[in-house]
Motif scaffolding. Structure first.
Motif, PDB file in Angstrom:
ATOM      1  N   TYR A 126      73.656  43.146  24.367  1.00 41.43           N
ATOM      2  CA  TYR A 126      74.724  42.658  25.246  1.00 41.43           C
ATOM      3  C   TYR A 126      74.263  41.414  26.011  1.00 41.43           C
ATOM      4  O   TYR A 126      73.271  41.469  26.751  1.00 41.43           O
ATOM      5  CB  TYR A 126      75.128  43.782  26.207  1.00 41.43           C
ATOM      6  CG  TYR A 126      76.325  43.433  27.035  1.00 41.43           C
ATOM      7  CD1 TYR A 126      77.550  43.169  26.433  1.00 41.43           C
ATOM      8  CD2 TYR A 126      76.236  43.341  28.416  1.00 41.43           C
ATOM      9  CE1 TYR A 126      78.655  42.830  27.192  1.00 41.43           C
ATOM     10  CE2 TYR A 126      77.335  43.014  29.184  1.00 41.43           C
ATOM     11  CZ  TYR A 126      78.534  42.752  28.560  1.00 41.43           C
ATOM     12  OH  TYR A 126      79.628  42.406  29.319  1.00 41.43           O
ATOM     13  N   ALA A 131      77.798  51.769  29.552  1.00 38.57           N
ATOM     14  CA  ALA A 131      79.214  51.366  29.584  1.00 38.57           C
ATOM     15  C   ALA A 131      80.095  52.283  28.723  1.00 38.57           C
ATOM     16  O   ALA A 131      81.255  52.510  29.035  1.00 38.57           O
ATOM     17  CB  ALA A 131      79.355  49.916  29.118  1.00 38.57           C
ATOM     18  N   TYR A 132      79.524  52.786  27.626  1.00 34.92           N
ATOM     19  CA  TYR A 132      80.336  53.554  26.660  1.00 34.92           C
ATOM     20  C   TYR A 132      80.055  55.049  26.699  1.00 34.92           C
ATOM     21  O   TYR A 132      80.439  55.773  25.776  1.00 34.92           O
ATOM     22  CB  TYR A 132      80.088  53.014  25.233  1.00 34.92           C
ATOM     23  CG  TYR A 132      80.476  51.565  25.105  1.00 34.92           C
ATOM     24  CD1 TYR A 132      81.807  51.196  24.917  1.00 34.92           C
ATOM     25  CD2 TYR A 132      79.525  50.559  25.218  1.00 34.92           C
ATOM     26  CE1 TYR A 132      82.172  49.861  24.834  1.00 34.92           C
ATOM     27  CE2 TYR A 132      79.880  49.219  25.138  1.00 34.92           C
ATOM     28  CZ  TYR A 132      81.201  48.881  24.948  1.00 34.92           C
ATOM     29  OH  TYR A 132      81.575  47.561  24.875  1.00 34.92           O
ATOM     30  N   GLY A 178      82.448  45.512  38.182  1.00 41.28           N
ATOM     31  CA  GLY A 178      82.109  45.812  36.792  1.00 41.28           C
ATOM     32  C   GLY A 178      80.600  45.824  36.608  1.00 41.28           C
ATOM     33  O   GLY A 178      79.838  45.402  37.500  1.00 41.28           O
ATOM     34  N   ILE A 179      80.167  46.311  35.447  1.00 41.22           N
ATOM     35  CA  ILE A 179      78.723  46.281  35.154  1.00 41.22           C
ATOM     36  C   ILE A 179      78.228  44.834  35.168  1.00 41.22           C
ATOM     37  O   ILE A 179      77.133  44.555  35.668  1.00 41.22           O
ATOM     38  CB  ILE A 179      78.427  46.964  33.794  1.00 41.22           C
ATOM     39  CG1 ILE A 179      78.719  48.457  33.885  1.00 41.22           C
ATOM     40  CG2 ILE A 179      76.983  46.710  33.364  1.00 41.22           C
ATOM     41  CD1 ILE A 179      78.462  49.231  32.607  1.00 41.22           C
ATOM     42  N   ASP A 180      79.068  43.920  34.680  1.00 41.57           N
ATOM     43  CA  ASP A 180      78.632  42.519  34.634  1.00 41.57           C
ATOM     44  C   ASP A 180      78.260  42.012  36.022  1.00 41.57           C
ATOM     45  O   ASP A 180      77.237  41.339  36.205  1.00 41.57           O
ATOM     46  CB  ASP A 180      79.739  41.633  34.054  1.00 41.57           C
ATOM     47  CG  ASP A 180      79.899  41.810  32.551  1.00 41.57           C
ATOM     48  OD1 ASP A 180      79.123  42.575  31.942  1.00 41.57           O
ATOM     49  OD2 ASP A 180      80.808  41.175  31.989  1.00 41.57           O
ATOM     50  N   THR A 192      80.998  52.127  34.032  1.00 45.50           N
ATOM     51  CA  THR A 192      82.149  51.246  34.239  1.00 45.50           C
ATOM     52  C   THR A 192      83.478  51.980  34.114  1.00 45.50           C
ATOM     53  O   THR A 192      83.572  52.993  33.412  1.00 45.50           O
ATOM     54  CB  THR A 192      82.102  50.066  33.243  1.00 45.50           C
ATOM     55  OG1 THR A 192      83.165  49.167  33.557  1.00 45.50           O
ATOM     56  CG2 THR A 192      82.241  50.510  31.793  1.00 45.50           C
ATOM     57  N   ASP A 232      72.234  50.685  30.543  1.00 41.54           N
ATOM     58  CA  ASP A 232      73.663  50.342  30.547  1.00 41.54           C
ATOM     59  C   ASP A 232      74.410  51.417  29.763  1.00 41.54           C
ATOM     60  O   ASP A 232      74.258  51.529  28.548  1.00 41.54           O
ATOM     61  CB  ASP A 232      73.818  48.948  29.922  1.00 41.54           C
ATOM     62  CG  ASP A 232      75.256  48.450  29.948  1.00 41.54           C
ATOM     63  OD1 ASP A 232      76.181  49.277  30.012  1.00 41.54           O
ATOM     64  OD2 ASP A 232      75.442  47.227  29.877  1.00 41.54           O
ATOM     65  N   ALA A 251      87.392  42.867  22.134  1.00 37.50           N
ATOM     66  CA  ALA A 251      86.692  42.863  23.422  1.00 37.50           C
ATOM     67  C   ALA A 251      86.357  44.266  23.919  1.00 37.50           C
ATOM     68  O   ALA A 251      85.923  44.424  25.070  1.00 37.50           O
ATOM     69  CB  ALA A 251      87.504  42.107  24.470  1.00 37.50           C
ATOM     70  N   TYR A 289      66.072  45.999  29.665  1.00 39.04           N
ATOM     71  CA  TYR A 289      67.483  46.364  29.489  1.00 39.04           C
ATOM     72  C   TYR A 289      67.672  47.152  28.192  1.00 39.04           C
ATOM     73  O   TYR A 289      67.166  46.762  27.139  1.00 39.04           O
ATOM     74  CB  TYR A 289      68.325  45.080  29.424  1.00 39.04           C
ATOM     75  CG  TYR A 289      69.779  45.323  29.095  1.00 39.04           C
ATOM     76  CD1 TYR A 289      70.711  45.545  30.098  1.00 39.04           C
ATOM     77  CD2 TYR A 289      70.218  45.335  27.770  1.00 39.04           C
ATOM     78  CE1 TYR A 289      72.051  45.775  29.790  1.00 39.04           C
ATOM     79  CE2 TYR A 289      71.549  45.564  27.460  1.00 39.04           C
ATOM     80  CZ  TYR A 289      72.458  45.786  28.475  1.00 39.04           C
ATOM     81  OH  TYR A 289      73.775  46.017  28.176  1.00 39.04           O
ATOM     82  N   ALA A 310      70.997  49.371  26.320  1.00 40.17           N
ATOM     83  CA  ALA A 310      72.343  49.953  26.379  1.00 40.17           C
ATOM     84  C   ALA A 310      72.371  51.173  25.476  1.00 40.17           C
ATOM     85  O   ALA A 310      71.978  51.113  24.319  1.00 40.17           O
ATOM     86  CB  ALA A 310      73.385  48.943  25.922  1.00 40.17           C
ATOM     87  N   ARG A 335      88.052  45.246  37.112  1.00 40.47           N
ATOM     88  CA  ARG A 335      86.654  44.929  37.410  1.00 40.47           C
ATOM     89  C   ARG A 335      86.018  45.936  38.373  1.00 40.47           C
ATOM     90  O   ARG A 335      85.732  45.633  39.545  1.00 40.47           O
ATOM     91  CB  ARG A 335      86.494  43.489  37.970  1.00 40.47           C
ATOM     92  CG  ARG A 335      87.215  42.404  37.218  1.00 40.47           C
ATOM     93  CD  ARG A 335      86.854  42.354  35.739  1.00 40.47           C
ATOM     94  NE  ARG A 335      85.415  42.190  35.513  1.00 40.47           N
ATOM     95  CZ  ARG A 335      84.704  43.022  34.744  1.00 40.47           C
ATOM     96  NH1 ARG A 335      85.270  44.046  34.127  1.00 40.47           N
ATOM     97  NH2 ARG A 335      83.435  42.811  34.578  1.00 40.47           N
ATOM     98  N   SER A 340      85.862  50.088  32.911  1.00 37.83           N
ATOM     99  CA  SER A 340      86.507  49.147  31.984  1.00 37.83           C
ATOM    100  C   SER A 340      86.799  49.732  30.615  1.00 37.83           C
ATOM    101  O   SER A 340      87.610  49.176  29.876  1.00 37.83           O
ATOM    102  CB  SER A 340      85.597  47.933  31.746  1.00 37.83           C
ATOM    103  OG  SER A 340      85.370  47.231  32.921  1.00 37.83           O
ATOM    104  N   LYS A 341      86.115  50.779  30.239  1.00 38.53           N
ATOM    105  CA  LYS A 341      86.214  51.241  28.851  1.00 38.53           C
ATOM    106  C   LYS A 341      87.171  52.424  28.766  1.00 38.53           C
ATOM    107  O   LYS A 341      88.364  52.232  28.765  1.00 38.53           O
ATOM    108  CB  LYS A 341      84.813  51.556  28.305  1.00 38.53           C
ATOM    109  CG  LYS A 341      83.839  50.376  28.427  1.00 38.53           C
ATOM    110  CD  LYS A 341      84.298  49.168  27.646  1.00 38.53           C
ATOM    111  CE  LYS A 341      83.377  47.964  27.865  1.00 38.53           C
ATOM    112  NZ  LYS A 341      83.900  46.752  27.246  1.00 38.53           N
ATOM    113  N   ASN A 394      76.069  48.155  22.429  1.00 42.07           N
ATOM    114  CA  ASN A 394      77.000  47.137  21.953  1.00 42.07           C
ATOM    115  C   ASN A 394      76.121  45.986  21.471  1.00 42.07           C
ATOM    116  O   ASN A 394      75.271  45.553  22.245  1.00 42.07           O
ATOM    117  CB  ASN A 394      77.891  46.682  23.130  1.00 42.07           C
ATOM    118  CG  ASN A 394      78.845  45.574  22.745  1.00 42.07           C
ATOM    119  OD1 ASN A 394      79.045  45.298  21.582  1.00 42.07           O
ATOM    120  ND2 ASN A 394      79.432  44.944  23.753  1.00 42.07           N
TER     121      ASN A 394
END
Ligand SMILES: Cc1ncc(COP(=O)(O)O)c(C=O)c1O
Length: 376
Positions: free
Chosen positions: A125, A202-203, A99-101, A227, A200, A48, A167, A169, A238, A229-230, A173
């Protein structure tokens, strides 16, 4: 005596026609659901892209000190100010969300209704797509190019369809690949008028210097998503944030869940942001884990794709059926991993960076999983 009402059937529910038309799918089946189905927990949780290295110890202290009987500050004032200071920009450009979500959900709600078009990459994603479907939008896709998302094709499709959102990323991902920020800066000149790029990131904290494009936060063509989250290790809390032009950021206030942010999560994210030396420590662990995953791959005759994320895509050298058999063989041995959804990326399995112990378990299980797949 109480009288018993006749139970209603699902067809009696007065759901909207849009909701009724949606498939009963979720973007991901969680590892917990898989554990319940297997009747056993996973020995290694490598599917995940969470950060097994956890957050800074200062995060736990900050979260424990919170008066959780209070709602969180609905304006996320302290966290917004701190994020803004971290980026050297004004807080009017920052929106904090679940979170990004969660932020992607709000963003799609702001832009997309029935008849609106959006563009993404086939196999990118999926949570973005899920929100688009939930708001009745029409999703158009372009294919990856050499395992990278393809900005030129994405923006050409945007022009062709009149899409409102596109979109991308970076890093991506599920492949872990990335574009240099300068590539995206140049591509932005070809973004059709009236379309917003959802970038995005996220990473981004796992990526080489220069991967984040230099974009004025006031530029109305782009909204970037980040985020905790990573690399910050707070997936369960979140917390994410968007960076964008003030009028767009302000629009989130019209639709967002007012008390959506958990007070402990706000405090945890603030403490995480303030502990940048811990971030550097995790970045080093991610680098070491990526190298180890690549070595495990080559020991087994597989190749690892270069990664700017906290996971590595391993090319299993055949098609999606073969990769799924490898994945099933790993799951059967208690190793939770995932794989890309679309061909030809689905020739790969995706391994999140783990502790040395988790990667030992993966290394021990991989030969059996490969044998199982080769026997068909
Ligand atoms: C590209 C991408 N965006 C967003 C997310 C989710 O981020 P968050 O936990 O902030 O909702 C993920 C998590 O895997 C991801 O890979």
């Amino acid at each position: 005596m109480a009288c018993r009402a006749t139970p209603r059937t699902m067809t009696d529910l007065r759901l909207t026609p849009l909701t009724t038309s949606l498939p009963s799918t979720v973007p991901f089946v969680g590892p917990e659901a898989q554990e319940r189905a297997r009747g056993a927990t996973f020995a290694a949780r490598l599917g995940a892209n969470e950060s097994v290295f956890g957050p800074s110890p200062k995060v736990a202290e900050a979260m424990a000190a919170v008066d959780i009987w209070k709602y969180g500050d609905p304006e996320n004032h302290d966290l917004r100010e701190a994020v803004a200071a971290h980026h050297g920009i004004d807080a009017q450009h920052i929106m904090v969300g679940e979170g990004i979500d969660g932020l992607l959900g709000y963003l799609v709600r702001l832009f997309v209704g029935p008849g609106d078009h959006v563009v993404t990459s086939l196999g990118a994603y999926p949570t973005f797509n899920y929100h688009v479907a939930g708001h009745g939008g029409t999703l158009h896709t372009v294919t990856y190019k050499d395992d990278h998302e393809d900005p030129a094709a994405l923006f050409a499709k945007t022009a062709e369809t009149g899409a409102k959102l596109v979109y991308l990323a970076n890093p991506d991902n599920p492949m872990g690949t990335w574009h240099d920020g300068a590539v995206l800066e140049r591509a932005l000149d070809t973004l059709p008028d009236g379309c917003v790029l959802v970038l995005d990131e996220a990473y981004i904290e796992c990526a080489p210097h220069g991967t984040a494009p230099e974009i004025d936060p006031a530029d109305p063509r782009v909204i970037r998503m980040r985020t905790f989250s990573k690399v910050y290790g707070l997936a369960g809390a979140r917390v994410g944030y968007a960076i964008g032009a003030a009028p767009l950021i302000d629009a989130f206030n019209k639709v967002r869940n007012h008390f959506g942010m958990n007070r402990a999560a706000q405090a945890g994210a603030l403490a995480a942001l303030h502990d940048q030396s811990y971030l550097a420590h995790v970045q080093a662990q991610i680098g070491a884990a990526r190298d180890r995953i690549a070595r495990i791959a080559s020991d087994n005759g597989l190749s690892a794709l270069p990664s700017a994320t906290n996971f590595v895509a391993l090319d299993c050298g055949a098609d999606g059926v073969f990769a799924k058999a490898v994945l099933d063989g790993l799951i059967a041995q208690g190793i939770f991993v995932r794989m890309p959804f679309a061909a030809p990326q689905n020739r790969c399995i995706r391994i999140s960076c783990g502790t040395a112990e988790h990667l030992d378990a993966f290394a021990a299980a991989l030969p059996t999983a490969l044998n199982h797949a080769r026997k068909g």
